[in-house]
Design a protein around this motif. Structure first.
Motif, mmCIF file in Angstrom:
data_model
loop_
_atom_site.group_PDB
_atom_site.id
_atom_site.type_symbol
_atom_site.label_atom_id
_atom_site.label_comp_id
_atom_site.label_asym_id
_atom_site.label_seq_id
_atom_site.Cartn_x
_atom_site.Cartn_y
_atom_site.Cartn_z
ATOM 1 N N ASP A 140 4.791 14.467 5.103
ATOM 2 C CA ASP A 140 3.477 14.153 5.673
ATOM 3 C C ASP A 140 2.745 15.426 6.110
ATOM 4 O O ASP A 140 1.538 15.554 5.913
ATOM 5 C CB ASP A 140 3.663 13.205 6.869
ATOM 6 N N VAL A 141 3.498 16.374 6.675
ATOM 7 C CA VAL A 141 2.885 17.635 7.121
ATOM 8 C C VAL A 141 2.328 18.396 5.916
ATOM 9 O O VAL A 141 1.221 18.949 5.964
ATOM 10 C CB VAL A 141 3.902 18.492 7.922
ATOM 11 N N VAL A 142 3.074 18.385 4.820
ATOM 12 C CA VAL A 142 2.613 19.069 3.601
ATOM 13 C C VAL A 142 1.305 18.440 3.102
ATOM 14 O O VAL A 142 0.448 19.124 2.541
ATOM 15 C CB VAL A 142 3.715 19.014 2.505
ATOM 16 N N LEU A 143 1.146 17.145 3.355
ATOM 17 C CA LEU A 143 -0.101 16.467 2.958
ATOM 18 C C LEU A 143 -1.196 16.631 4.005
ATOM 19 O O LEU A 143 -2.178 15.899 4.018
ATOM 20 C CB LEU A 143 0.177 14.973 2.719
ATOM 21 N N GLY A 144 -0.995 17.556 4.927
ATOM 22 C CA GLY A 144 -2.036 17.835 5.926
ATOM 23 C C GLY A 144 -1.963 16.931 7.144
ATOM 24 O O GLY A 144 -2.848 16.958 8.000
ATOM 25 N N GLY A 145 -0.903 16.108 7.244
ATOM 26 C CA GLY A 145 -0.783 15.188 8.378
ATOM 27 C C GLY A 145 -0.080 15.826 9.562
ATOM 28 O O GLY A 145 0.462 16.926 9.464
ATOM 29 N N GLN A 146 -0.081 15.102 10.667
ATOM 30 C CA GLN A 146 0.593 15.565 11.880
ATOM 31 C C GLN A 146 2.112 15.425 11.778
ATOM 32 O O GLN A 146 2.842 15.957 12.606
ATOM 33 C CB GLN A 146 0.122 14.734 13.082
ATOM 34 N N GLU A 334 11.181 3.282 -2.502
ATOM 35 C CA GLU A 334 10.020 4.058 -2.962
ATOM 36 C C GLU A 334 8.711 3.411 -2.537
ATOM 37 O O GLU A 334 7.737 3.357 -3.279
ATOM 38 C CB GLU A 334 10.083 4.291 -4.477
ATOM 39 N N GLU A 335 8.715 2.880 -1.302
ATOM 40 C CA GLU A 335 7.500 2.275 -0.750
ATOM 41 C C GLU A 335 6.965 3.164 0.372
ATOM 42 O O GLU A 335 7.706 3.977 0.934
ATOM 43 C CB GLU A 335 7.821 0.870 -0.210
ATOM 44 N N ILE A 336 5.705 2.964 0.687
ATOM 45 C CA ILE A 336 5.053 3.813 1.701
ATOM 46 C C ILE A 336 5.754 3.689 3.055
ATOM 47 O O ILE A 336 6.006 2.582 3.532
ATOM 48 C CB ILE A 336 3.569 3.404 1.820
ATOM 49 N N ASN A 337 6.097 4.823 3.654
ATOM 50 C CA ASN A 337 6.660 4.791 5.014
ATOM 51 C C ASN A 337 5.957 5.751 5.974
ATOM 52 O O ASN A 337 6.327 5.824 7.146
ATOM 53 C CB ASN A 337 8.183 5.010 5.004
ATOM 54 N N CYS A 338 4.959 6.485 5.497
ATOM 55 C CA CYS A 338 4.138 7.321 6.394
ATOM 56 C C CYS A 338 2.681 6.948 6.191
ATOM 57 O O CYS A 338 2.179 6.985 5.053
ATOM 58 C CB CYS A 338 4.297 8.807 6.054
ATOM 59 N N LEU A 339 2.022 6.616 7.279
ATOM 60 C CA LEU A 339 0.640 6.129 7.186
ATOM 61 C C LEU A 339 -0.365 7.247 7.465
ATOM 62 O O LEU A 339 -0.399 7.810 8.563
ATOM 63 C CB LEU A 339 0.422 4.998 8.196
ATOM 64 N N ALA A 340 -1.206 7.508 6.461
ATOM 65 C CA ALA A 340 -2.228 8.556 6.620
ATOM 66 C C ALA A 340 -3.215 8.194 7.736
ATOM 67 O O ALA A 340 -3.743 9.081 8.415
ATOM 68 C CB ALA A 340 -2.962 8.755 5.302
ATOM 69 N N THR A 343 -1.427 9.634 10.796
ATOM 70 C CA THR A 343 -1.121 11.073 10.882
ATOM 71 C C THR A 343 -2.266 11.970 10.435
ATOM 72 O O THR A 343 -2.229 13.174 10.675
ATOM 73 C CB THR A 343 0.106 11.415 10.003
ATOM 74 N N GLY A 344 -3.247 11.396 9.733
ATOM 75 C CA GLY A 344 -4.364 12.216 9.246
ATOM 76 C C GLY A 344 -4.053 12.923 7.942
ATOM 77 O O GLY A 344 -4.808 13.794 7.501
ATOM 78 N N ALA A 345 -2.945 12.551 7.296
ATOM 79 C CA ALA A 345 -2.600 13.171 6.008
ATOM 80 C C ALA A 345 -3.620 12.764 4.942
ATOM 81 O O ALA A 345 -4.372 11.802 5.119
ATOM 82 C CB ALA A 345 -1.202 12.722 5.581
ATOM 83 N N ARG A 346 -3.630 13.507 3.828
ATOM 84 C CA ARG A 346 -4.587 13.193 2.757
ATOM 85 C C ARG A 346 -4.318 11.829 2.146
ATOM 86 O O ARG A 346 -5.211 11.178 1.635
ATOM 87 C CB ARG A 346 -4.503 14.256 1.649
ATOM 88 N N LYS A 347 -3.059 11.393 2.168
ATOM 89 C CA LYS A 347 -2.753 10.055 1.628
ATOM 90 C C LYS A 347 -1.477 9.509 2.259
ATOM 91 O O LYS A 347 -0.698 10.281 2.850
ATOM 92 C CB LYS A 347 -2.618 10.108 0.105
ATOM 93 N N ASN A 348 -1.285 8.218 2.112
ATOM 94 C CA ASN A 348 -0.022 7.612 2.532
ATOM 95 C C ASN A 348 1.096 8.237 1.712
ATOM 96 O O ASN A 348 0.873 8.676 0.586
ATOM 97 C CB ASN A 348 -0.023 6.108 2.230
ATOM 98 N N SER A 349 2.302 8.228 2.249
ATOM 99 C CA SER A 349 3.391 8.794 1.447
ATOM 100 C C SER A 349 4.693 8.037 1.681
ATOM 101 O O SER A 349 4.818 7.236 2.621
ATOM 102 C CB SER A 349 3.578 10.278 1.775
ATOM 103 N N CYS A 350 5.626 8.340 0.787
ATOM 104 C CA CYS A 350 6.980 7.809 0.902
ATOM 105 C C CYS A 350 7.839 9.031 1.190
ATOM 106 O O CYS A 350 8.148 9.815 0.294
ATOM 107 C CB CYS A 350 7.363 7.140 -0.423
#
Ligand SMILES: Nc1ncnc2c1ncn2[C@@H]1O[C@H](COP(=O)(O)OP(=O)(O)OP(=O)(O)O)[C@@H](O)[C@H]1O
Ligand SMILES: CC(=O)N[C@H]1[C@@H]2OC[C@@H](O2)[C@@H](O)[C@@H]1O[C@H](C)C(=O)O
Length: 357
Positions: A140-146, A334-340, A343-350
């Motif tokens: 998530d941090v790599v995607l710009g999230g907290q 392989e489902e979403i477990n981090c919500l943008a 966290t402010g990330a560019r996208k949701n992620s797994c």
């Protein structure tokens, strides 16, 4: 559903959480079930392994170690986690499919592109002989999230009957739905600042808030704490040890108040920061060790008409470990477990790294 884990109705998972308060390692054995796209869980077994003084000190001082020393600690702590998981499994006979381990946060600097939770996954999976998921925050941090808070995915999918979910650990964090999106943020510090003050009375923490209850609110200190710039920032936002050292403690250490008055003022500060943005409607589930602090609960309920709900003790103690178990299951599926939205990330992620034993 994209792989064989997706076709399993129920998955058995162990969640392991080491929080900022450093009171111990929480382990929760959970059965997680998906039915008609709705999730539910059953907590089967749970245990907190108190840290020895030696482990507490190692983890508390990890941030000042050299590179080599920190690498060694990462491995040693991974082995420790694996051994604890093994013992837990032997004692409980819980036939787990996976271990999901949060690890212990040493650095958290999303603004600089990194966060570090130690407790090597390779060591953990090998010594426990279990499939292991860990390092949930980096993706998530790599995607710009907290990279935090992450538990709101569990609040949304497992605890949707509550308008707010509040956790009172080292820090307070809250999550809620806004315009059909989950929002969340760290409110303010809680036990990370209260525990060291209680230690001045030779107590590990302020049991039920009794020490603070005896003090008086100091308006000047209260005003200074409430004026910290973090509280004016809009979410997404999160707190870490670094902020305590650079922002909070310099204010606290400048006052010459007695410890009880400092504690009382901090309680008022916490109660104000948490309740100021509540709508006043609905129910708020309160978990984390701070939920046992009856004085803090009283002060919060005095400042809001949102109903404070204290669940059964096991949920107070193990909600975070339960949600990490759930996040591990989502990772395997392989489902979403981090919500943008949180966290402010560019996208949701797994997020999470998988280690096979
Ligand atoms: N009866 C009680 N009265 C007051 N405080 C309590 C009580 N019981 C536990 N606590 C507090 O709760 C803390 C432990 O809470 P918890 O385990 O939720 O924190 P954590 O998981 O380390 O934190 P975080 O969620 O921030 O990582 C203790 O260190 C103590 O400060
Ligand atoms: C970086 C980190 O370890 N953050 C923790 C910490 O402890 C509480 C708060 O700060 C929260 O943001 C987070 O943990 C919880 C489990 C979370 O991610 O939801």
């Amino acid at each position: 559903m994209t792989n064989s884990w997706g076709s399993r109705k129920t998955i058995k998972a162990i969640g392991m959480m080491s929080g900022t308060s450093l009171d111990g390692l929480d382990i929760a054995a959970v059965e997680i079930t998906e039915h008609d796209k709705k999730w539910s869980f059953k907590l089967q077994e749970a245990e907190t392994i108190s840290y020895t003084t030696e482990w507490k000190k190692r983890l508390q001082t990890a941030h000042i170690l050299s590179g080599t020393e920190l690498t060694a600690l990462n491995a040693k702590y991974g082995l420790f986690l694996g051994e604890q998981a093994r013992k837990f499994i032997n004692n409980t006979k819980f036939a787990t499919d996976l271990i999901a381990s949060h690890g212990h946060t040493v650095f958290h600097q999303p603004e600089n592109g990194f966060t570090l939770q130690i407790g090597s996954g390779a060591h953990l999976s090998t010594s426990s002989n279990c499939l292991t998921v860990c390092d949930f925050r980096t993706g998530d941090v790599v995607l710009g999230g907290q990279g935090a808070p992450l538990v709101p995915i569990g609040d949304r999918l497992l605890f949707s009957e509550f308008e707010y979910c509040l956790n009172l650990g080292g820090f307070a964090n809250i999550s809620y739905e806004e315009k059909e999106k989950r929002k969340a943020f760290d409110n303010c510090p809680v036990n990370i600042v209260l525990n060291p003050l209680a230690e001045k009375f030779d107590q590990p923490f302020d049991k039920n808030g009794e020490l603070g209850r005896q003090g008086k609110v100091n308006e000047a200190l209260l005003k200074k704490l409430n004026a910290l710039s973090y509280y004016r920032h809009q979410p997404p936002k999160s707190l870490g040890r670094e902020w305590i050292e650079s922002e909070f403690l310099p204010i606290l250490n400048k006052t010459e108040l007695n410890t009880r008055d400092k504690m009382r003022t901090i309680y008022e500060h916490i109660a104000l920061q948490i309740t100021k943005d509540l709508s006043g409607d609905g129910k708020m589930l309160v978990t984390g060790g701070g939920a046992f602090n009856s004085f803090l609960m009283e002060r919060m309920q005095a400042l809001t008409s949102t109903e404070i709900i204290l669940p059964e003790t096991n949920l107070i103690d193990y909600k975070e470990a339960i949600v990490f178990a759930f996040m591990g299951v989502l990772r395997l599926r392989e489902e979403i477990n981090c919500l943008a939205s949180v966290t402010g990330a560019r996208k949701n992620s797994c997020s999470g790294v998988i280690f096979l034993p």
